[in-house]
Write a protein that holds these residues in place. Structure first.
Motif, mmCIF file in Angstrom:
data_model
loop_
_atom_site.group_PDB
_atom_site.id
_atom_site.type_symbol
_atom_site.label_atom_id
_atom_site.label_comp_id
_atom_site.label_asym_id
_atom_site.label_seq_id
_atom_site.Cartn_x
_atom_site.Cartn_y
_atom_site.Cartn_z
ATOM 1 N N SER A 189 2.641 1.647 -3.413
ATOM 2 C CA SER A 189 1.681 2.020 -4.454
ATOM 3 C C SER A 189 1.348 3.501 -4.375
ATOM 4 O O SER A 189 1.318 4.209 -5.393
ATOM 5 N N SER B 298 -1.000 -2.365 -7.456
ATOM 6 C CA SER B 298 -0.627 -3.319 -6.408
ATOM 7 C C SER B 298 0.296 -4.396 -6.961
ATOM 8 O O SER B 298 1.255 -4.818 -6.299
ATOM 9 N N GLU C 236 0.827 -1.211 0.000
ATOM 10 C CA GLU C 236 0.000 0.000 0.000
ATOM 11 C C GLU C 236 0.862 1.262 0.000
ATOM 12 O O GLU C 236 0.610 2.203 -0.761
#
Length: 213
Positions: free
Chosen positions: A145, A152, A142
């Motif tokens: 990204s 992802s 996360e």
């Protein structure tokens, strides 16, 4: 002077820990920035990189396009190995030069270099202490990204290109889990500083033990 490497996977909070240690008076170096300098025109690794990868990695201004180069080395392990073999010894030389100058000045008791691949490069024995940051894989994906604008899947592939955590942990002296709230990471970093300070005093007195086991 205590010589410390701060390492860990991509997007695991190394910079946060580094900032805390710097605020406590540690000298903060950055091996990744040193690598960038080596790859600039005139840098020690620039021409060898261009000769190997070709002009396709260059911008119109003759600079190495780091994103373009990253796409190549993350897809082709043998190309990553070439780049690592080219840059890692040069980075270590820069670290040695910086340490020699700092030890001569006597201004700092703790030297910390933020170095993402110090364990992968096999240079952990050069340092007095290895600090390893890590977090839960889903949090790492996360963060990466969001930070780099990756999907992802792209983030996961980038993470998987580095050594798995279970291979790094046995080689580390201190662990920092950054999975929780920022305040928790800060608390761990402050506790880490106290331990490093104690190590520095022991080294100064000739009582430092490198192997914590």
């Amino acid at each position: 002077m205590l010589i410390v490497a701060l390492t860990g996977g991509i997007a695991t909070g190394k910079s946060v820990v580094a900032e805390i240690l710097s605020s406590k008076g540690c000298y903060l170096d950055n091996a990744d920035l040193a690598a960038h300098d080596l790859m600039r025109p005139g840098g020690e690794a620039y021409q060898a990189a261009v000769n190997h990868f070709g002009e396709k990695i260059l911008t119109a201004d003759g600079l190495i396009d780091r994103k373009r180069l990253a796409r190549i080395i993350f897809k082709e392990p043998e190309e990553r190995a070439f780049l690592d073999c080219l840059t890692h010894p040069l980075i270590l030389n820069k670290v040695r030069e910086n340490i020699a100058g700092l030890e001569k000045s006597g201004e700092y008791e703790i030297y910390v270099t933020e170095a993402a691949l110090v364990i992968e490069a096999g240079y952990q024995t050069f340092y007095d202490r290895i600090v390893l940051t890590f977090c839960q894989p889903e949090i790492q994906v996360e963060r990466l990204s969001q930070r780099d604008g990756l999907s992802s899947r792209e983030a996961w592939l980038k993470i998987k290109s580095q050594w798995p955590l279970e291979k790094k942990i046995p080689l580390a002296d201190y662990l920092i889990d950054t999975s929780g709230q920022l305040t928790e990471t800060i608390e761990q970093a402050e506790e880490l500083y106290l331990r490093l300070y104690q190590d520095a005093q022991l080294k100064k007195m000739g009582k430092f033990v490198k192997d914590l086991d």
